[in-house]
Design an enzyme around this catalytic site. Structure first.
Site, PDB file in Angstrom:
ATOM      1  N   CYS A   2       0.852  -1.176   0.000  1.00  0.00           N
ATOM      2  CA  CYS A   2       0.000   0.000   0.000  1.00  0.00           C
ATOM      3  C   CYS A   2       0.892   1.231   0.000  1.00  0.00           C
ATOM      4  CB  CYS A   2      -0.910   0.007   1.228  1.00  0.00           C
ATOM      5  SG  CYS A   2      -2.060  -1.393   1.301  1.00  0.00           S
ATOM      6  N   ARG A  49      -4.818   2.108  -0.732  1.00  0.00           N
ATOM      7  CA  ARG A  49      -4.932   0.683  -0.438  1.00  0.00           C
ATOM      8  C   ARG A  49      -4.950  -0.191  -1.679  1.00  0.00           C
ATOM      9  NH1 ARG A  49      -9.335  -3.202   2.464  1.00  0.00           N
ATOM     10  NH2 ARG A  49      -7.791  -4.753   3.078  1.00  0.00           N
ATOM     11  N   ASN A  75       2.301  -0.095   5.982  1.00  0.00           N
ATOM     12  CA  ASN A  75       2.389  -0.713   4.664  1.00  0.00           C
ATOM     13  C   ASN A  75       3.184  -1.994   4.847  1.00  0.00           C
ATOM     14  OD1 ASN A  75       2.856  -1.383   1.946  1.00  0.00           O
ATOM     15  ND2 ASN A  75       4.652  -0.055   1.838  1.00  0.00           N
ATOM     16  N   GLY A  76       2.545  -3.133   4.597  1.00  0.00           N
ATOM     17  CA  GLY A  76       3.280  -4.381   4.733  1.00  0.00           C
ATOM     18  C   GLY A  76       2.406  -5.539   5.140  1.00  0.00           C
ATOM     19  N   GLU A  77       3.064  -6.617   5.551  1.00  0.00           N
ATOM     20  CA  GLU A  77       2.382  -7.821   6.008  1.00  0.00           C
ATOM     21  C   GLU A  77       3.082  -8.333   7.258  1.00  0.00           C
ATOM     22  OE1 GLU A  77       2.089  -6.745   2.189  1.00  0.00           O
ATOM     23  OE2 GLU A  77       3.802  -8.050   2.636  1.00  0.00           O
ATOM     24  N   ASP A  97      -3.959  -8.398   9.561  1.00  0.00           N
ATOM     25  CA  ASP A  97      -2.706  -8.734  10.240  1.00  0.00           C
ATOM     26  C   ASP A  97      -2.128  -7.575  11.040  1.00  0.00           C
ATOM     27  OD1 ASP A  97      -2.388  -8.007   7.333  1.00  0.00           O
ATOM     28  OD2 ASP A  97      -0.299  -7.811   7.907  1.00  0.00           O
ATOM     29  N   ILE A 281      10.784 -12.422 -18.907  1.00  0.00           N
ATOM     30  CA  ILE A 281      10.918 -11.346 -19.889  1.00  0.00           C
ATOM     31  C   ILE A 281      12.306 -11.363 -20.485  1.00  0.00           C
ATOM     32  CG2 ILE A 281      11.628  -9.617 -18.150  1.00  0.00           C
ATOM     33  CD1 ILE A 281      10.010  -7.560 -19.883  1.00  0.00           C
ATOM     34  N   THR A 330      23.364   0.159 -12.384  1.00  0.00           N
ATOM     35  CA  THR A 330      22.884  -1.211 -12.517  1.00  0.00           C
ATOM     36  C   THR A 330      21.435  -1.348 -12.061  1.00  0.00           C
ATOM     37  OG1 THR A 330      23.504  -3.525 -12.154  1.00  0.00           O
ATOM     38  CG2 THR A 330      23.651  -2.062 -10.252  1.00  0.00           C
ATOM     39  N   SER A 356       9.401 -13.365  -5.767  1.00  0.00           N
ATOM     40  CA  SER A 356      10.628 -13.133  -6.530  1.00  0.00           C
ATOM     41  C   SER A 356      11.837 -13.586  -5.711  1.00  0.00           C
ATOM     42  CB  SER A 356      10.736 -11.641  -6.878  1.00  0.00           C
ATOM     43  OG  SER A 356      11.768 -11.413  -7.807  1.00  0.00           O
ATOM     44  N   GLY A 357      12.998 -13.643  -6.380  1.00  0.00           N
ATOM     45  CA  GLY A 357      14.185 -14.231  -5.755  1.00  0.00           C
ATOM     46  C   GLY A 357      15.181 -13.238  -5.204  1.00  0.00           C
TER      47      GLY A 357
END
Length: 554
Positions: A2, A49, A75-77, A97, A281, A330, A356-357
């Site tokens: 958010c 939101r 903002n977050g979990e 949460d 991609i 970069t 994602s990694g």
């Protein structure tokens, strides 16, 4: 994901306040709110939101009946919210949460509260009754947070992105990062001025958590590889909390492939009824696209391939820099592909939560230059330095390129327990072994069948390199350099040092990014302390493709 925004200690011009807050709309397109905190007349808080969890009850600022004077903006979990609610017998009125932050604050105080949170967050607690304000950010800064504190004016301002503060009247150039793993407390005096009651205080050290006390995971005393598998899988599983569709970035490299494989496995175990979508991609001939295709076929994901041309990539650069709030070379290069694939996901699919990694290369010493580390001690120091600064580089890239298109990113490799365990292991074991970077991580998943061997042992390829072929003159970074060479003159280069004494651009590419950055964020070059570059080499460009063969002296 958010967008949060706040101004305390100053009523502000309502037109200006609204204008600044609305610059975060992309972070939360589903609903927004801008209001004054009852009891604090010189205050304004804003929220954008993106509905991921608890769509009916999660609007902010958050308040609960039991503690009506406490306001929460975050903002977050918080992944361990259910565990904390159960452990302490808290009510769960809003079923979201973040509510647990309010209950923890009232029971333990702000410092202990933020140290107990297992999650990613930028947050502010305002206790009107006690005129207290607390601000904090997660361990690695996965969720962004900028702030301004002007003690002379008694003003505190917060924003998820710098663009929400950079033009704030009279104070915009004071905007700076709020540091990860820190909290800062304030009080609002009777004149409605904000006064600091602490300095920035670190509440947790990277690698300093007790990884032996993890719910649902039992570690094996003598089996490091089994522990790595268990902790990484747990990191993926806890991040499944979502009421929106989940997918995964898949470059075909080790990190994104492991995350995708574990996500597919956990999704089945948790009973998700839809197939996991994966996204790759690249330009024509991209090795990433070919590798990702093999992984997707192996895992049975609903796979999407996004192709882009050099012209399309170059045309996106200005928007990328604006969203990034960075001119690091970069970072910009790698962001273009991620920005374009995020645009595709947002407009062509119903996936909103993206795994994602990011973080693995810093944690597991995956960058090619780690082969040249003089010793295990120096490699460990460099790994920790990269993790400390990650929020200004790769974490920034992954957040801004996805949030630009209203997606939420989740990064299991930066789980606080997984990182603490990895960093506790013998330094020598974490170095490249047998001329292979991230050997320990790869070994943990060998002979499991989770990934094909050709993927599990695929050499490192930077995202900004892997999107294009390796032929001379056809790499993405070389095509970008040709593009900017037509837009930056020799005279521009000659005056670069005088115009930009901090992080002086040394190439036309760097100068172009800086010029675009200054158009949007003039006077805020301090956001980036240095240009990201490989160590222990004589390289003058961050691309791994310009390094001499790194295995020669490994």
């Amino acid at each position: 994901m958010c967008g949060i925004w706040a101004l305390l200690g100053d009523e502000g011009d309502i037109t200006d306040v609204h204008k600044q807050c609305m610059k975060l709309t992309h972070r939360g397109p589903d609903a927004w709110r801008l209001e004054r905190i009852s009891g604090l007349p010189k205050s304004c808080v804003g929220f954008h939101r993106l509905c991921i969890c608890s769509p009916l009850t999660g609007m902010q600022p958050l308040q609960v009946t039991l503690h009506p004077h406490v306001w929460l903006l975050y903002n977050g979990e918080i992944y361990n919210a259910p565990d904390l609610v159960k452990e302490h017998g808290f009510p769960w009125e809003r079923r979201v949460d973040g509510e647990v932050i309010i209950h923890l604050y009232k029971k333990f105080g702000f410092e202990k509260t933020v140290a107990m949170l297992d999650g990613v967050f930028g947050c502010m607690v305002v206790d009107v009754e006690n005129r207290f304000v607390g601000v904090a950010r997660d361990l690695f800064g996965v969720r962004p947070l900028f702030h301004i504190f002007d003690d002379k004016r008694g003003l505190l301002a917060l924003s998820s992105e710098a663009k929400g503060l950079s033009d704030l009247k009279g104070v915009g150039r004071q905007a700076k990062w709020f540091p990860p793993a820190h909290y800062h407390t304030f009080r609002v005096d009777l004149d409605e001025r904000v006064v600091a009651t602490s300095d920035y205080t670190r509440y947790n050290e990277i690698g300093g958590l007790d990884y032996t006390r993890i719910p649902r995971v039992t570690l094996q005393q003598d089996d490091v590889l089994a522990n790595i598998r268990a902790l990484l899988k747990d990191a993926v599983k806890k991040r499944l909390m979502a009421d929106r569709r989940i997918g995964c970035m898949l470059s075909g490299g080790l990190d994104s492939s492991l995350v995708t494989a574990l996500l597919v496995e956990c999704a089945k175990e948790c009973g998700l009824t839809y197939p996991i979508q994966s996204f790759a991609i690249g330009m024509e001939g991209s090795p990433d696209v070919l590798a990702a295709r093999k992984v997707a076929a192996h895992l049975g994901t609903e796979h999407h391939e996004v192709a882009f041309t050099a012209d399309e990539g170059c045309a996106a650069v200005r928007n990328v820099v604006r969203h990034l709030e960075s001119y690091d070379i970069t970072t910009v290069r790698a962001s273009v592909g991620m920005y374009l694939v995020s645009k595709y996901i947002s407009t062509k699919t119903d996936t909103t939560v993206i795994f994602s990694g990011e973080g693995s290369d810093e944690l597991c010493q995956g960058y090619i230059y780690f082969h040249k580390a003089p010793s295990a001690d120096e490699a460990d120091i460099e790994s920790r330095r990269l993790l400390d600064d990650l929020y200004m580089y790769d974490v920034l890239r992954s957040d801004r390129t996805t949030s630009a298109h209203s997606l939420e990113l989740r990064v299991p490799f930066l789980d606080r327990y997984f990182t603490s365990y990895i960093l506790s292991l013998d330094k020598e074991s974490r170095r490249p072994q047998k001329n292979i970077e991230k050997y320990l991580l790869r070994s943990a998943f060998a002979d499991t069948g989770l990934l094909p061997d050709e993927i599990l042992w695929r050499p490192k390829e930077a995202f900004s390199d892997g999107v294009s072929v390796a032929k001379k003159g056809q790499s993405w970074f070389e095509l970008l350099q040709l593009y900017v060479a037509e837009r930056v003159s020799d005279d521009d280069m000659a005056s670069a040092a005088q115009l930009y004494p901090h992080n002086t651009p040394k190439s036309k590419e760097a100068l172009y990014y800086r010029q675009v950055f200054e158009e949007y964020y003039s006077g805020l070059s301090h956001f980036i302390p240095y240009f990201w570059m490989p160590r222990w080499t004589n390289a003058t460009d961050p691309s791994a493709r310009v390094l001499s063969h790194y295995k020669d002296s490994a």
